[in-house]
Design a protein around this motif. Structure first.
Motif, PDB file in Angstrom:
ATOM      1  N   ASP A   7     -31.192 -63.271 -35.199  1.00 14.43           N
ATOM      2  CA  ASP A   7     -30.811 -62.296 -36.229  1.00 14.43           C
ATOM      3  C   ASP A   7     -31.175 -62.885 -37.585  1.00 14.43           C
ATOM      4  O   ASP A   7     -30.907 -64.061 -37.842  1.00 14.43           O
ATOM      5  CB  ASP A   7     -29.311 -62.000 -36.156  1.00 14.43           C
ATOM      6  N   ASP A   8     -31.770 -62.072 -38.444  1.00 18.97           N
ATOM      7  CA  ASP A   8     -32.185 -62.591 -39.742  1.00 18.97           C
ATOM      8  C   ASP A   8     -31.040 -62.629 -40.757  1.00 18.97           C
ATOM      9  O   ASP A   8     -31.202 -63.175 -41.856  1.00 18.97           O
ATOM     10  CB  ASP A   8     -33.346 -61.765 -40.307  1.00 18.97           C
ATOM     11  N   GLU A   9     -29.870 -62.084 -40.416  1.00 20.88           N
ATOM     12  CA  GLU A   9     -28.734 -62.080 -41.326  1.00 20.88           C
ATOM     13  C   GLU A   9     -27.758 -63.186 -40.940  1.00 20.88           C
ATOM     14  O   GLU A   9     -27.239 -63.210 -39.822  1.00 20.88           O
ATOM     15  CB  GLU A   9     -28.032 -60.727 -41.301  1.00 20.88           C
ATOM     16  N   ARG A  10     -27.495 -64.095 -41.882  1.00 19.67           N
ATOM     17  CA  ARG A  10     -26.632 -65.251 -41.591  1.00 19.67           C
ATOM     18  C   ARG A  10     -25.218 -64.817 -41.207  1.00 19.67           C
ATOM     19  O   ARG A  10     -24.630 -65.352 -40.267  1.00 19.67           O
ATOM     20  CB  ARG A  10     -26.572 -66.175 -42.815  1.00 19.67           C
ATOM     21  N   ASP A  53     -31.667 -59.132 -32.445  1.00 20.30           N
ATOM     22  CA  ASP A  53     -31.723 -58.072 -33.456  1.00 20.30           C
ATOM     23  C   ASP A  53     -33.075 -57.363 -33.337  1.00 20.30           C
ATOM     24  O   ASP A  53     -34.021 -57.883 -32.750  1.00 20.30           O
ATOM     25  CB  ASP A  53     -31.546 -58.695 -34.849  1.00 20.30           C
ATOM     26  N   ILE A  54     -33.187 -56.176 -33.928  1.00 18.23           N
ATOM     27  CA  ILE A  54     -34.445 -55.427 -33.836  1.00 18.23           C
ATOM     28  C   ILE A  54     -35.256 -55.551 -35.120  1.00 18.23           C
ATOM     29  O   ILE A  54     -36.394 -56.008 -35.104  1.00 18.23           O
ATOM     30  CB  ILE A  54     -34.174 -53.949 -33.492  1.00 18.23           C
ATOM     31  N   GLN A  55     -34.701 -55.175 -36.245  1.00 12.20           N
ATOM     32  CA  GLN A  55     -35.447 -55.211 -37.499  1.00 12.20           C
ATOM     33  C   GLN A  55     -35.323 -56.599 -38.121  1.00 12.20           C
ATOM     34  O   GLN A  55     -34.271 -56.976 -38.638  1.00 12.20           O
ATOM     35  CB  GLN A  55     -34.929 -54.132 -38.445  1.00 12.20           C
ATOM     36  N   MET A  56     -36.444 -57.349 -38.075  1.00 12.17           N
ATOM     37  CA  MET A  56     -36.489 -58.717 -38.593  1.00 12.17           C
ATOM     38  C   MET A  56     -37.838 -58.980 -39.234  1.00 12.17           C
ATOM     39  O   MET A  56     -38.812 -58.274 -38.957  1.00 12.17           O
ATOM     40  CB  MET A  56     -36.265 -59.729 -37.452  1.00 12.17           C
ATOM     41  N   PRO A  57     -37.930 -60.006 -40.082  1.00 10.49           N
ATOM     42  CA  PRO A  57     -39.222 -60.362 -40.676  1.00 10.49           C
ATOM     43  C   PRO A  57     -40.223 -60.851 -39.624  1.00 10.49           C
ATOM     44  O   PRO A  57     -39.842 -61.310 -38.552  1.00 10.49           O
ATOM     45  CB  PRO A  57     -38.848 -61.508 -41.639  1.00 10.49           C
ATOM     46  N   ASP A  60     -40.580 -57.886 -35.041  1.00  5.07           N
ATOM     47  CA  ASP A  60     -39.299 -57.258 -34.721  1.00  5.07           C
ATOM     48  C   ASP A  60     -38.912 -57.592 -33.278  1.00  5.07           C
ATOM     49  O   ASP A  60     -39.665 -58.255 -32.551  1.00  5.07           O
ATOM     50  CB  ASP A  60     -39.339 -55.742 -34.955  1.00  5.07           C
ATOM     51  N   GLY A  61     -37.747 -57.153 -32.868  1.00  4.31           N
ATOM     52  CA  GLY A  61     -37.246 -57.509 -31.543  1.00  4.31           C
ATOM     53  C   GLY A  61     -38.150 -57.047 -30.414  1.00  4.31           C
ATOM     54  O   GLY A  61     -38.341 -57.764 -29.423  1.00  4.31           O
ATOM     55  N   PHE A  62     -38.735 -55.867 -30.538  1.00 10.43           N
ATOM     56  CA  PHE A  62     -39.619 -55.366 -29.491  1.00 10.43           C
ATOM     57  C   PHE A  62     -40.902 -56.194 -29.404  1.00 10.43           C
ATOM     58  O   PHE A  62     -41.419 -56.442 -28.306  1.00 10.43           O
ATOM     59  CB  PHE A  62     -39.953 -53.890 -29.733  1.00 10.43           C
TER      60      PHE A  62
END
Length: 251
Positions: A7-10, A53-57, A60-62
């Protein structure tokens, strides 16, 4: 169960770690902040499960899943509900919508633990079991399936050679016969032990295909493949299974 958080969010990672610490039998082996880092850590750490997570820098997860030959069990953890159907298409084990409760996470982890135990048990007993069944001629010739087309649950018996392919769908299996779809209340691994491997092939974690129904092997994105069946249906073929099928069919 060796688990990786991606996950890109800490703050999201910290919350997941706190919730996981309350669940027994879970070993947190690492946490990744991006899709690219997730690929590196999965290759190095070989986790059993990824909370993804899906939306990441970067990726993405997919895209992470698509880049892996044999991904670990995947539980998507996201704030967006519009990807749920696509998550099912890539055979994710579960889809947790943020914010989720401790109870919801525990239920998801329990499913992962059961799936992992089933895979390990199946791997350990598959070879001797297949040899035993071959010696005794005990491969199933017919399969009892649930037929709910009329609105009533009837039991139909089908010849296994008529089955095109079988896929997991929640707690059931969907058995595809021509244009009809029937269901069976058992696991794919259990059913695989009852079907003759000379005819049925595990295309990926969640699908068996009848080798006689394969019409075309289609090159897909990033070195992947899909199997086009005589009915027109297309089934994903994992990279590891592609190597096995290549040896089997010599293509």
């Amino acid at each position: 169960m060796r688990t990786l958080i991606v996950d890109d969010e800490r703050l999201a990672r910290e919350r997941l770690k706190r919730l996981l610490s309350e669940i027994g039998g879970v070993e947190l082996v690492g946490e990744a902040e991006s899709g690219a880092q997730a690929l590196e850590m999965i290759a190095e750490l070989r986790p059993d499960l990824a909370l993804l997570d899906i939306q990441m820098p970067t990726l993405d997860g997919f895209q992470v899943i698509e880049a892996l030959d044999e991904p670990p069990l995947i539980i998507f953890v996201t704030a967006y509900d519009e990807y749920a159907i696509r998550a099912f298409d890539v055979h994710a084990l579960d889809y947790l919508l943020k914010p989720f409760s401790q109870e919801r996470l525990e239920r998801s982890i329990r499913r992962a633990r059961e799936e992992l135990a089933e895979d390990r048990d199946f791997a350990g007993r598959l070879t001797p079991l297949l040899e035993s069944l071959a010696d005794q001629g005990q491969y199933a010739a017919r399969l009892a399936v649930h037929d709910r087309r009329s609105g009533r649950d009837r039991i139909r018996v089908v010849d296994v050679r008529e089955v095109d392919w079988i896929e997991t769908a929640g707690d059931e299996l969907c058995v595809h016969v021509d244009d009809e779809v029937y269901t069976v209340r058992r696991t794919l691994s259990d059913l695989e032990t009852r079907l003759d491997p000379a005819y049925f092939f595990r295309a990926h974690r969640a699908a068996l295909v009848n080798l006689d129904r394969i019409q075309e092997i289609i090159p897909w994105f990033k070195g992947g493949h899909r199997l086009r069946l005589t009915t027109g249906a297309e089934v994903d073929l994992s990279r590891r299974r592609a190597r096995e099928l290549r040896q089997l069919l010599r293509w």
